[in-house]
Scaffold this motif. Structure first.
Motif, short mmCIF file in Angstrom:
data_model
loop_
_atom_site.label_atom_id
_atom_site.label_comp_id
_atom_site.label_asym_id
_atom_site.label_seq_id
_atom_site.Cartn_x
_atom_site.Cartn_y
_atom_site.Cartn_z
N GLY A 60 -30.45 -48.30 17.09
CA GLY A 60 -31.50 -47.93 18.03
C GLY A 60 -31.35 -46.47 18.41
N LEU A 61 -32.44 -45.86 18.83
CA LEU A 61 -32.44 -44.47 19.25
C LEU A 61 -32.65 -44.40 20.75
N GLU A 62 -32.03 -43.43 21.41
CA GLU A 62 -32.24 -43.23 22.84
C GLU A 62 -33.55 -42.45 22.98
N MET A 63 -34.58 -43.13 23.56
CA MET A 63 -35.92 -42.58 23.57
C MET A 63 -36.62 -42.78 24.91
N VAL A 64 -37.65 -41.96 25.13
CA VAL A 64 -38.53 -42.09 26.29
C VAL A 64 -39.91 -42.48 25.77
N ILE A 65 -40.45 -43.59 26.28
CA ILE A 65 -41.74 -44.12 25.86
C ILE A 65 -42.73 -43.84 26.97
N GLN A 66 -43.85 -43.16 26.64
CA GLN A 66 -44.85 -42.83 27.65
C GLN A 66 -46.25 -43.14 27.11
N THR A 67 -47.06 -43.82 27.92
CA THR A 67 -48.45 -44.06 27.56
C THR A 67 -49.36 -43.31 28.53
N TYR A 68 -50.55 -42.94 28.03
CA TYR A 68 -51.46 -42.07 28.78
C TYR A 68 -52.89 -42.61 28.72
N ASP A 69 -53.67 -42.33 29.78
CA ASP A 69 -55.09 -42.66 29.75
C ASP A 69 -55.86 -41.51 29.09
N GLU A 70 -57.20 -41.64 29.05
CA GLU A 70 -58.03 -40.63 28.36
C GLU A 70 -57.95 -39.26 29.01
N GLN A 71 -57.62 -39.18 30.30
CA GLN A 71 -57.51 -37.90 30.98
C GLN A 71 -56.07 -37.36 30.95
N SER A 72 -55.26 -37.92 30.09
CA SER A 72 -53.85 -37.53 29.91
C SER A 72 -53.00 -37.79 31.14
N LYS A 102 -43.86 -45.09 31.97
CA LYS A 102 -42.76 -44.37 31.32
C LYS A 102 -41.55 -45.29 31.30
N ILE A 103 -41.01 -45.51 30.11
CA ILE A 103 -39.85 -46.38 29.95
C ILE A 103 -38.80 -45.62 29.16
N THR A 104 -37.57 -45.64 29.65
CA THR A 104 -36.46 -45.00 28.95
C THR A 104 -35.51 -46.07 28.46
N GLY A 105 -35.09 -45.95 27.21
CA GLY A 105 -34.17 -46.93 26.65
C GLY A 105 -33.11 -46.27 25.79
N LYS A 106 -31.93 -46.89 25.74
CA LYS A 106 -30.82 -46.34 24.95
C LYS A 106 -30.82 -46.88 23.53
N GLN A 122 -44.80 -53.09 18.19
CA GLN A 122 -43.75 -53.88 18.84
C GLN A 122 -42.57 -52.94 19.04
N ILE A 123 -42.16 -52.77 20.28
CA ILE A 123 -41.06 -51.86 20.60
C ILE A 123 -39.93 -52.68 21.21
N THR A 124 -38.79 -52.62 20.57
CA THR A 124 -37.60 -53.30 21.08
C THR A 124 -36.79 -52.28 21.86
N ILE A 125 -36.47 -52.62 23.11
CA ILE A 125 -35.70 -51.74 24.00
C ILE A 125 -34.49 -52.55 24.44
N GLY A 126 -33.33 -52.24 23.84
CA GLY A 126 -32.15 -53.09 24.09
C GLY A 126 -32.46 -54.48 23.56
N MET A 128 -49.92 -42.88 23.07
CA MET A 128 -48.51 -43.11 23.34
C MET A 128 -47.68 -42.06 22.63
N ILE A 129 -46.68 -41.55 23.33
CA ILE A 129 -45.70 -40.63 22.75
C ILE A 129 -44.33 -41.22 23.01
N ILE A 130 -43.55 -41.35 21.94
CA ILE A 130 -42.18 -41.84 22.07
C ILE A 130 -41.28 -40.73 21.53
N ALA A 131 -40.50 -40.13 22.41
CA ALA A 131 -39.68 -38.98 22.05
C ALA A 131 -38.21 -39.31 22.18
N GLU A 132 -37.45 -38.95 21.15
CA GLU A 132 -36.00 -39.15 21.22
C GLU A 132 -35.41 -38.22 22.27
#
Length: 197
Positions: free
Chosen positions: A36-48, A53-57, A80-84, A95-99
């Protein structure tokens, strides 16, 4: 003598491939699947605007094949995103998922881009060189990401940036200086950094 030549050839090949972006991306996928990668998951509406925001190791991103139309068509846009040992499903919004380690430099490049170049080149050769660099070294690039309606959302930059397809429709994977960025259902433009400076 032949053994020594073979060993030297293997060492040189490994050194060459160690700098290869495609190999780094393969190892990044392997790491994502088994550690697994340590990442930050963020979703946005049409106006950004940030929705969540979910952070996982230990994060793994994959297409949920349950929603494919049939076995031959890999067309599900459900992620499908597995977090732990937990999971989440997502479809629809940007959605942007950044390591961990990737920095959003949105403010630095927030203004409208007006780039010009008067350099001449041979387009077909330039295209081949750019494809080669994407696979082996990456290039200095800036990634401007917008929501689906074009509202600015995030900006990432790096010295060694390469683009990759993913198995999730409407998404792109990027390797930015050894860190993984997953962009889903977003508009984006990726510039050579030299165009903006």
């Amino acid at each position: 003598m032949k053994k020594k030549t073979l060993i030297i050839s293997m060492v040189l090949s490994m050194m060459f491939l160690a700098g290869c972006q495609d190999i780094k991306m393969w190892f990044k996928g392997f790491e994502e699947s088994f550690k697994g990668l340590e990442m930050v998951i963020q979703t946005y509406d049409e106006q950004s605007q940030l929705i969540d925001k979910i952070t996982g190791k230990s994060v793994l991103i994959e297409r949920d094949t349950t929603f494919d139309t049939n076995a031959e068509t890999a067309d599900s846009s459900v992620i499908q995103i597995t977090i732990g040992n937990k999971e989440m499903h997502h479809v629809g919004s940007s959605m942007i998922i950044a390591e961990k380690g990737l920095e959003n430099v949105f403010d630095k490049y927030a203004e409208t881009v007006d780039a010009q170049t008067i350099q001449r080149g041979v387009p077909v050769i330039n295209s081949l060189v750019n494809d080669f660099k994407n696979s082996f070294s990456g290039k200095e690039k800036v990634v401007l990401i917008r929501s689906q309606n074009g509202t600015p959302l995030a900006t990432y930059g790096g010295n060694n940036v390469s683009l990759y397809k993913t198995d999730v429709p409407k998404s792109t994977g990027l390797l930015i200086d050894g860190q993984y960025l997953f962009v889903y259902r977003c508009d984006y433009t990726i510039y050579d950094r030299a165009l903006l400076e």
